[in-house]
Motif scaffolding. Structure first.
Motif, PDB file in Angstrom:
ATOM      1  N   VAL A 176     -98.944   9.438 -63.112  1.00 25.76           N
ATOM      2  CA  VAL A 176     -97.660   8.872 -62.717  1.00 25.76           C
ATOM      3  C   VAL A 176     -96.923   9.927 -61.900  1.00 25.76           C
ATOM      4  CG1 VAL A 176     -95.439   8.068 -63.605  1.00 25.76           C
ATOM      5  CG2 VAL A 176     -97.553   7.486 -64.816  1.00 25.76           C
ATOM      6  N   LEU A 177     -96.496   9.580 -60.704  1.00 26.93           N
ATOM      7  CA  LEU A 177     -95.781  10.546 -59.870  1.00 26.93           C
ATOM      8  C   LEU A 177     -95.111   9.798 -58.727  1.00 26.93           C
ATOM      9  CD1 LEU A 177     -95.411  13.693 -59.397  1.00 26.93           C
ATOM     10  CD2 LEU A 177     -97.213  13.451 -57.704  1.00 26.93           C
ATOM     11  N   ALA A 178     -93.805   9.967 -58.580  1.00 23.11           N
ATOM     12  CA  ALA A 178     -93.100   9.296 -57.485  1.00 23.11           C
ATOM     13  C   ALA A 178     -93.558   9.889 -56.150  1.00 23.11           C
ATOM     14  CB  ALA A 178     -91.597   9.473 -57.655  1.00 23.11           C
ATOM     15  N   GLN A 179     -93.726   9.018 -55.159  1.00 21.88           N
ATOM     16  CA  GLN A 179     -94.224   9.497 -53.859  1.00 21.88           C
ATOM     17  C   GLN A 179     -93.323  10.569 -53.248  1.00 21.88           C
ATOM     18  OE1 GLN A 179     -95.890   6.522 -51.263  1.00 21.88           O
ATOM     19  NE2 GLN A 179     -95.483   7.739 -49.432  1.00 21.88           N
ATOM     20  N   GLN A 180     -92.009  10.461 -53.464  1.00 18.48           N
ATOM     21  CA  GLN A 180     -91.095  11.488 -52.925  1.00 18.48           C
ATOM     22  C   GLN A 180     -91.459  12.880 -53.464  1.00 18.48           C
ATOM     23  OE1 GLN A 180     -89.988   8.600 -54.353  1.00 18.48           O
ATOM     24  NE2 GLN A 180     -87.925   8.125 -53.672  1.00 18.48           N
ATOM     25  N   GLU A 181     -91.813  12.932 -54.770  1.00 14.29           N
ATOM     26  CA  GLU A 181     -92.172  14.217 -55.373  1.00 14.29           C
ATOM     27  C   GLU A 181     -93.474  14.736 -54.754  1.00 14.29           C
ATOM     28  OE1 GLU A 181     -90.483  16.066 -57.567  1.00 14.29           O
ATOM     29  OE2 GLU A 181     -88.901  14.623 -57.180  1.00 14.29           O
ATOM     30  N   LEU A 182     -94.406  13.817 -54.590  1.00 13.41           N
ATOM     31  CA  LEU A 182     -95.682  14.195 -53.977  1.00 13.41           C
ATOM     32  C   LEU A 182     -95.442  14.759 -52.581  1.00 13.41           C
ATOM     33  CD1 LEU A 182     -98.838  14.016 -54.002  1.00 13.41           C
ATOM     34  CD2 LEU A 182     -98.590  11.751 -52.982  1.00 13.41           C
ATOM     35  N   GLU A 183     -94.611  14.058 -51.803  1.00  5.89           N
ATOM     36  CA  GLU A 183     -94.352  14.509 -50.429  1.00  5.89           C
ATOM     37  C   GLU A 183     -93.662  15.865 -50.422  1.00  5.89           C
ATOM     38  OE1 GLU A 183     -92.550  11.599 -47.847  1.00  5.89           O
ATOM     39  OE2 GLU A 183     -93.842  10.013 -48.592  1.00  5.89           O
TER      40      GLU A 183
END
Ligand SMILES: Cc1cc2nc3c(=O)[nH]c(=O)nc-3n(C[C@H](O)[C@H](O)[C@H](O)COP(=O)(O)OP(=O)(O)OC[C@H]3O[C@@H](n4cnc5c(N)ncnc54)[C@H](O)[C@@H]3O)c2cc1C
Length: 511
Positions: free
Chosen positions: A100-107
């Motif tokens: 689970v990981l929000a795309q904003q955090e990944l980016e």
């Protein structure tokens, strides 16, 4: 107009562009990354990451940065597959990992990593025009301080589904847009709605809404409980001929209206936690390369089902980086960049196969379509079909066609615990620098001597392992795919030399 010269421009600092940038930096190429947004968008997109890319990120030491923000990846529990559920939770060694990981955090993590490694990341810079000749691509850029021009040996369009680079390169993007809109909300529910132990809802004035999918003549409503008290996920799919901009946020009212249309009744909603809307397209760029312009990520493919796009796009970036770097360093064998197209187009075609099958499964409303879903659901209770679908979704089934015919060639190299003269390590750790590896598992000086001819391009490791990898020597590319393999009893030297030349060019020294 100001003019800058560089080796590689990446257009777009989404997940694909940022990972490609850091991979290039590891090879010694410092790309310029042009991103039209001044900051990372806060419109929710992906809520998680799954598939082979998680292994790859571990092979770069990057997964640890993501697990600092979210629980460790684990076996994907129950995965939606076109209105059916694939339950992989009971399988030993499950074929699909997810986190689970929000795309904003990944980016954010990927962007910071690329900058820390030396990429020239320019936010607020939009590419507006391009032309190319045999030697370079010339880009016109609109930046915060006015327009300027960049001349680059290569340009990679990681600029999303509406890619400007794809248009400028003249690459067709055939396929379908499905006339359906998906709305997804993670919301709290007010006390007036009872959440039953089964996960069903008791809605005032309507009655029971079942957990899972409810099909009505007007669309599909999905309901899933969460571990947090009074929080649920509600999901609607309605046939609609509208095309929404992914960057326009979904509002609570829009979600509520959609639920009302599908269910024919109102579900009172509390606070929104996460709201997103998406439409599905099945499109693939005809070529991932036109001269010196290349495509990766959503710019190259859009799939009509959830949970697979990030995996596919980021793996494009990893596949492309070392080939592009080889070309820039001058040792790339002919056609290496075209092999990027061959391999990743092939991989996306596999993903398109199962995502389009999901469209057919999902969209049928008549009893025959329901019978098909029920039949598949029953088949997926057996281990082999569940494994097969899990491997499809994760991309673990990908075996690139390669000249060497060992059964392992083309497949993804599994992480091995390795005992070396310097202690115990793992293949994942040896792959942190993103260099090719000759892994000699039976102390073969003849093989190591041959590989010495490419010592400036590949790392040579002798080790033993407790695993049984079906081979005693492996040549592993930077993207972790096995390029050559042999067992101890084979006269392996000639085929190793051929494989080294095929992938890594002419030797730098006489062997
Ligand atoms: C609501 C929603 C939910 C999703 N959920 C999932 C999910 O659960 N799992 C999953 O795998 N995927 C999911 N996706 C898909 C996923 O978000 C995309 O696949 C992913 O963002 C693609 O990454 P990318 O880097 O290829 O492109 P993008 O993320 O689209 O990045 C492209 C970048 O290029 C920039 N750009 C565009 N044009 C220019 C230009 N001319 N000059 C400079 N910069 C430019 C853009 O500003 C953008 O930052 C979801 C998408 C949406 C909309």
């Amino acid at each position: 107009m100001r003019v800058t010269d560089t080796d590689v421009v990446i257009v777009g600092a989404g997940p694909t562009g940022s990972l490609l940038a850091s991979e290039l930096c590891l090879t010694g190429v410092r790309p310029m990354v042009l991103e039209r947004r001044a900051t990372i968008s806060d419109v929710p997109k992906a809520g998680g990451l799954g598939g082979q890319i998680l292994h790859l990120l571990r092979y770069r030491g990057l997964l640890e940065r993501l697990t600092a923000l979210s629980p460790d990846p684990g076996p994907a529990p129950i995965f939606p597959f076109g209105g059916v559920h694939v339950d992989l939770s009971n399988l030993a060694d499950p074929p699909l990992q997810a986190m689970v990981l929000a795309q904003q955090e990944l980016e954010r993590v990927l962007g910071d990593h690329a900058s820390a490694l030396g990429a020239d990341v320019r936010r607020g810079h939009e590419v507006v025009a391009a032309s190319q000749d045999d030697d370079a691509v010339s880009l016109e850029v609109r930046g915060p301080d006015g327009p300027y021009r960049v001349n680059s040996r290569y340009v990679v369009g990681c600029d999303g589904g509406r890619s400007r680079v794809r248009d400028l390169a003249g690459i067709p993007f055939p396929g379908n847009t499905y006339p359906e809109v998906n709305r997804l909300g993670q919301v709290t529910l007010p006390d007036s709605v009872t959440i039953l132990d089964s996960g069903d809802l008791d809605v005032p004035g309507f009655g029971r809404v079942g957990a899972g999918f409810t099909r009505t003549g007007r669309g599909l409503l999905g309901l899933a409980a969460s571990t947090e008290s009074r929080v649920v996920s509600l999901y609607t799919i309605e046939d609609e001929l509208a095309e929404y901009d992914d960057d326009l946020p979904l509002t609570p009212t829009e979600l509520q209206d959609s639920i009302r249309r599908v269910l024919g009744a109102e579900i009172p909603l509390g606070e929104p936690i996460r709201l997103s809307r998406f439409t599905f397209q099945a499109r693939q760029a005809q070529r991932y390369r036109a001269g010196r312009m290349l495509l990766a990520g959503d710019a190259a493919h859009l799939f009509p089902a959830t949970g697979v796009a990030l995996n596919a796009g980021m793996l494009d970036g990893v596949n492309l980086a070392w080939k592009l770097a080889a070309d820039i360093a001058g040792w790339a064998p002919p056609d290496l960049l075209d092999i990027y197209h061959d391999e990743r187009h092939f991989a996306a075609t596999r993903t398109m196969l199962h995502t389009q099958a999901q469209v057919a499964l999902r969209r049928g409303h008549d009893p025959a379509a329901q019978a098909l879903r029920d039949l598949l659901q029953e088949l997926l209770l057996d281990e082999q079909p569940a494994r097969r679908i899990g491997a499809f979704i994760s991309g673990a089934d990908i075996r690139y066609p390669m000249p060497d015919h060992h059964p392992l060639t083309g497949t993804f190299a599994p992480d091995l615990t390795l005992h070396t003269d310097h202690g115990t390590t793992s293949l994942a750790k040896l792959m942190h620098p993103a260099r090719p590896i000759l892994l000699d598992l039976t102390d073969r000086p003849d093989l190591r001597e041959i590989a010495q001819g490419w010592h400036d391009r590949i790392d040579i490791h002798t080790a033993t392992t407790d695993h049984h990898p079906q081979a005693d020597a492996l040549l592993i590319r930077p993207d972790a795919h096995i390029a050559w393999a042999a067992t101890a009893d084979e006269p392996a030297a000639p085929t190793l030399r051929e494989a080294l030349s095929y992938w890594f060019g002419s030797p730098s020294a006489t062997t």
